[in-house]
Motif scaffolding. Structure first.
Motif, PDB file in Angstrom:
ATOM      1  N   THR A 182     -26.930  -7.605 -65.657  1.00  0.00           N
ATOM      2  CA  THR A 182     -28.264  -7.834 -65.102  1.00  0.00           C
ATOM      3  C   THR A 182     -28.467  -7.058 -63.807  1.00  0.00           C
ATOM      4  O   THR A 182     -29.519  -6.437 -63.590  1.00  0.00           O
ATOM      5  N   ILE A 183     -27.470  -7.085 -62.931  1.00  0.00           N
ATOM      6  CA  ILE A 183     -27.586  -6.375 -61.650  1.00  0.00           C
ATOM      7  C   ILE A 183     -27.743  -4.878 -61.877  1.00  0.00           C
ATOM      8  O   ILE A 183     -28.618  -4.224 -61.292  1.00  0.00           O
ATOM      9  N   GLY A 185     -28.694  -3.245 -64.680  1.00  0.00           N
ATOM     10  CA  GLY A 185     -29.941  -2.937 -65.361  1.00  0.00           C
ATOM     11  C   GLY A 185     -31.148  -3.106 -64.461  1.00  0.00           C
ATOM     12  O   GLY A 185     -32.080  -2.279 -64.479  1.00  0.00           O
ATOM     13  N   THR A 186     -31.145  -4.170 -63.663  1.00  0.00           N
ATOM     14  CA  THR A 186     -32.266  -4.406 -62.752  1.00  0.00           C
ATOM     15  C   THR A 186     -32.360  -3.310 -61.706  1.00  0.00           C
ATOM     16  O   THR A 186     -33.462  -2.831 -61.377  1.00  0.00           O
ATOM     17  N   LEU A 187     -31.208  -2.905 -61.167  1.00  0.00           N
ATOM     18  CA  LEU A 187     -31.217  -1.847 -60.152  1.00  0.00           C
ATOM     19  C   LEU A 187     -31.768  -0.541 -60.737  1.00  0.00           C
ATOM     20  O   LEU A 187     -32.546   0.170 -60.079  1.00  0.00           O
ATOM     21  N   VAL A 188     -31.380  -0.225 -61.972  1.00  0.00           N
ATOM     22  CA  VAL A 188     -31.886   0.993 -62.615  1.00  0.00           C
ATOM     23  C   VAL A 188     -33.401   0.926 -62.767  1.00  0.00           C
ATOM     24  O   VAL A 188     -34.133   1.890 -62.469  1.00  0.00           O
ATOM     25  N   CYS A 189     -33.900  -0.235 -63.238  1.00  0.00           N
ATOM     26  CA  CYS A 189     -35.349  -0.378 -63.406  1.00  0.00           C
ATOM     27  C   CYS A 189     -36.079  -0.324 -62.069  1.00  0.00           C
ATOM     28  O   CYS A 189     -37.183   0.253 -61.969  1.00  0.00           O
ATOM     29  N   MET A 190     -35.509  -0.931 -61.036  1.00  0.00           N
ATOM     30  CA  MET A 190     -36.138  -0.898 -59.714  1.00  0.00           C
ATOM     31  C   MET A 190     -36.227   0.534 -59.191  1.00  0.00           C
ATOM     32  O   MET A 190     -37.252   0.941 -58.634  1.00  0.00           O
ATOM     33  N   LEU A 191     -35.143   1.279 -59.363  1.00  0.00           N
ATOM     34  CA  LEU A 191     -35.175   2.677 -58.918  1.00  0.00           C
ATOM     35  C   LEU A 191     -36.186   3.481 -59.720  1.00  0.00           C
ATOM     36  O   LEU A 191     -36.858   4.384 -59.192  1.00  0.00           O
ATOM     37  N   ARG A 322     -36.581 -10.953 -57.233  1.00  0.00           N
ATOM     38  CA  ARG A 322     -36.027 -12.281 -57.448  1.00  0.00           C
ATOM     39  C   ARG A 322     -34.804 -12.225 -58.362  1.00  0.00           C
ATOM     40  O   ARG A 322     -33.773 -12.867 -58.121  1.00  0.00           O
ATOM     41  N   GLN A 323     -34.938 -11.472 -59.419  1.00  0.00           N
ATOM     42  CA  GLN A 323     -33.858 -11.388 -60.408  1.00  0.00           C
ATOM     43  C   GLN A 323     -32.635 -10.670 -59.870  1.00  0.00           C
ATOM     44  O   GLN A 323     -31.500 -10.996 -60.226  1.00  0.00           O
ATOM     45  N   PHE A 324     -32.834  -9.721 -58.973  1.00  0.00           N
ATOM     46  CA  PHE A 324     -31.735  -8.914 -58.464  1.00  0.00           C
ATOM     47  C   PHE A 324     -30.910  -9.668 -57.429  1.00  0.00           C
ATOM     48  O   PHE A 324     -29.689  -9.553 -57.388  1.00  0.00           O
ATOM     49  N   SER A 325     -31.563 -10.470 -56.583  1.00  0.00           N
ATOM     50  CA  SER A 325     -30.843 -11.130 -55.492  1.00  0.00           C
ATOM     51  C   SER A 325     -30.144 -12.407 -55.932  1.00  0.00           C
ATOM     52  O   SER A 325     -29.118 -12.793 -55.358  1.00  0.00           O
TER      53      SER A 325
END
Length: 611
Positions: A182-183, A185-191, A322-325
């Motif tokens: 999740t971390i 994948g979320t970081l990739v999407c955020m970037l 929210r999902q990343f932290s």
């Protein structure tokens, strides 16, 4: 036993010391706010745990794949929500995107269900393997190991430590996989959505990690202390309950209550401090996350107002924040659980790495039906090598003879028997059976050559018949009855509720001490071993029962080499040889008549018992 290691002055005490401050091995699962025990060699223990999973890696691979799919659904859902908002803003149809989102949620539920079910199955199979391996290792350990460790401590390793590992494998490991995916994948999407907003959101993440590190440094020693005190409390409860009759007979109930209150108060104070510091983690991390969320909301709002990003991107990004932290705090707690589980595995491996009983020599021979001549050749031994309890003993026991060992408690009688059965090997000298060193025989066949009746009868939670047939599981019911009759136990067995099928619980606590001893004598009679050892076999029975046991002993020892340890000297007068021990040395030996004629130590012992 009359001079067991725990009673020997040379042997370190095996009783629980409530003043001890060393590490204990009790305690439960490591949860949020639970004691955290740090392993000494994290990497080495993890490598060994990885080896344990070798036969289960296909199942773990499936769990790993499902964790990735579950994380993918979590990562994709904010993107779809952002697309829904963009479609609504553009006043276009959202049916297809909503259908995708609904399908994604259903798939996420199915994936999570399958992952949990599969992880539980794989985890429990791994734990089954660990528990079996540990129990097998304990079965192979010599008695010297158990002399050095509390039974409660070893039980804790077999139960609590394995349960910690089970919890980590079944729950925490699967969650850790999901969080990791999740971390990332979320970081990739955020970037992909916005590099500037990603940089802003990482500020709060760094602050949460710094907070976790600070709090962990404070709580780790507190939780370690809590674990030690909990171990002391568990030990106090264990010894109080097991020795409750002694406590009551000496009127020490209040003293034990006071000790319990003192330990409980220490545990309460320590746990309060540990829980207080640990409790700072969640509210402070939530505050930091809320601050980060607010900061990202403000920045993204400004960017949206300037037209740099769309409203759907803002919505998706805020969900990603929210999902990343959130996983970072949970990962910190999982890491604590993980540390405790690895520490438990480390303690398990410590037992598995203990030196087992000496392996049979390559040229070891089987003991089929020995004649029974036993020779002690300048034997010395100590449970603690620096404090010997047997000093340069030489003794010959002719085949087929009945030999009695007598002497004061702690004089070395039972130690001699422990050496004959190879529960221990001598530090110096050698012991011969039929002219060969005991170490030249295969251990299993050597033990089968001995039938033992010990001072403390040992019964198991099984039927009376199974307890009698413990040394000969293939015995028929008629053979079991014959052995019970020969031991004088058939009468009281038939009076039990289900006779020979009565299940004994609590080590046969419903029976009297004498009845339990008669069952162990029946067990030895049924085993029909060529060499018989009777260690204070009549110490717990009345004089009438003693005569019955004595007759059984005569039948059991007829034509066999037998070693009898007795404080009631009247039971060994007809022995072929009486050996008198004092402080680990032989001071006299001979028949009853010859020893009485010399008027030495044995004669004085007989006179004292008559007085």
């Amino acid at each position: 036993m009359s001079d067991s290691p725990a009673q020997s002055a040379a042997q370190p005490s095996a009783t629980f010391d409530r003043r001890a401050t060393g590490p204990q091995f009790g305690g439960g699962m490591a949860r949020r706010g639970a004691p955290v025990v740090k392993p000494h060699d994290m990497h080495g223990t993890l490598r060994r745990l990885l080896d344990v999973t070798r036969g289960h890696r296909r199942g773990l691979g499936r769990v790993f794949a499902l964790s990735g799919l579950g994380a993918a659904s979590s990562v994709l859902s904010p993107l779809l929500i952002g697309m829904v908002i963009d479609h609504i803003s553009a006043r276009t149809s959202v049916v297809f995107v909503l259908a995708l989102l609904a399908g994604l949620y259903v798939a996420d539920w199915l994936i999570d269900f399958g992952k949990q079910w599969m992880m539980a199955a794989v985890g429990q199979r791994i734990v089954l393997h660990l528990r079996l391996s540990l129990f097998e290792a304990m079965e192979r350990l010599p008695l010297r190991f158990f002399d050095r460790h509390q039974h409660g401590e070893l039980m804790s390793r077999l139960t609590n430590d394995v349960d910690n590992i089970s919890s980590t494998i079944s729950d925490s490991l699967a969650q850790l996989m999901v969080y990791a995916f999740t971390i990332v994948g979320t970081l990739v999407c955020m970037l992909w959505l916005s590099v500037p907003l990603t940089a802003v959101s990482l500020v709060s993440v760094m602050l949460v990690l710094l907070l976790a590190r600070t709090v962990t440094r404070r709580t780790r020693p507190l939780f370690a202390t809590q674990q030690r005190v909990l171990g002391e409390l568990d030990g106090h409860v264990e010894e109080t309950v097991s020795g409750l009759a002694t406590v009551k007979s000496y009127g020490q109930e209040q003293a034990m209550i006071d000790d319990f209150e003192r330990l409980n108060e220490r545990l309460c104070v320590t746990a309060t401090r540990a829980q207080t510091w640990s409790g700072f983690m969640m509210p402070l991390s939530n505050a930091i996350n809320n601050f980060g969320f607010l900061l990202v909301a403000v920045v993204s709002g400004v960017m949206a107002a300037r037209g740099a990003i769309g409203i759907g991107v803002v919505s998706s990004f805020l969900l990603y924040v929210r999902q990343f932290s959130r996983p970072f705090v949970d990962i910190a707690n999982i890491y604590n659980t993980f540390q405790t589980a690895v520490a438990g595995a480390e303690r398990m491996f410590q037992i598995m790495d203990e030196e087992p009983e000496p392996a049979d020599r390559a040229d070891a021979v089987s003991v089929d039906r020995p004649n029974g001549e036993i020779v002690f050749d300048h034997v010395s031994f100590g449970y603690d090598p620096d404090h010997p309890v047997i000093h340069d003993v030489s003794l010959t026991i002719p085949a087929g003879s009945r030999v009695a060992f007598v002497g004061q408690t702690g004089s070395g009688k039972t130690t001699m028997v422990n050496l004959v059965t190879r529960f221990y090997d001598p530090d110096a000298g050698r012991i011969l059976l039929d002219g060969r060193d005991l170490r030249d025989y295969q251990m299993t066949s050597l033990r089968h050559a001995f039938g033992s009746v010990l001072q403390e009868p040992s019964l198991f939670e099984d039927t009376v018949a199974a307890n009698i047939a413990f040394g000969r599981p293939d015995a028929t019911r008629d053979q079991i009855r014959d052995a019970a009759r020969a031991a004088g136990a058939d009468g009281f067995i038939e009076r039990l509720e289900n006779g020979y099928d009565t299940v004994l619980t609590g080590g046969g606590s419903a029976l009297s001490q004498g009845e339990r001893q008669l069952l162990t004598i029946a067990r030895a009679l049924l085993a029909d071993a060529p060499i018989v050892i009777l260690d204070e076999a009549t110490s717990a029975v009345d004089t009438v029962t003693e005569q019955s046991i004595r007759r059984a002993m005569i039948r059991m020892t007829s034509g066999r080499t037998s070693i009898v340890i007795a404080h009631r000297l009247s039971t060994i007068r007809d022995s072929d040889l009486i050996v008198v021990f004092s402080h680990g040395r032989i001071v006299e030996q001979g028949t009853h008549e010859s020893l009485m004629a010399t008027g030495g130590t044995y004669a004085r012992m007989v006179a004292d018992q008559r007085a």
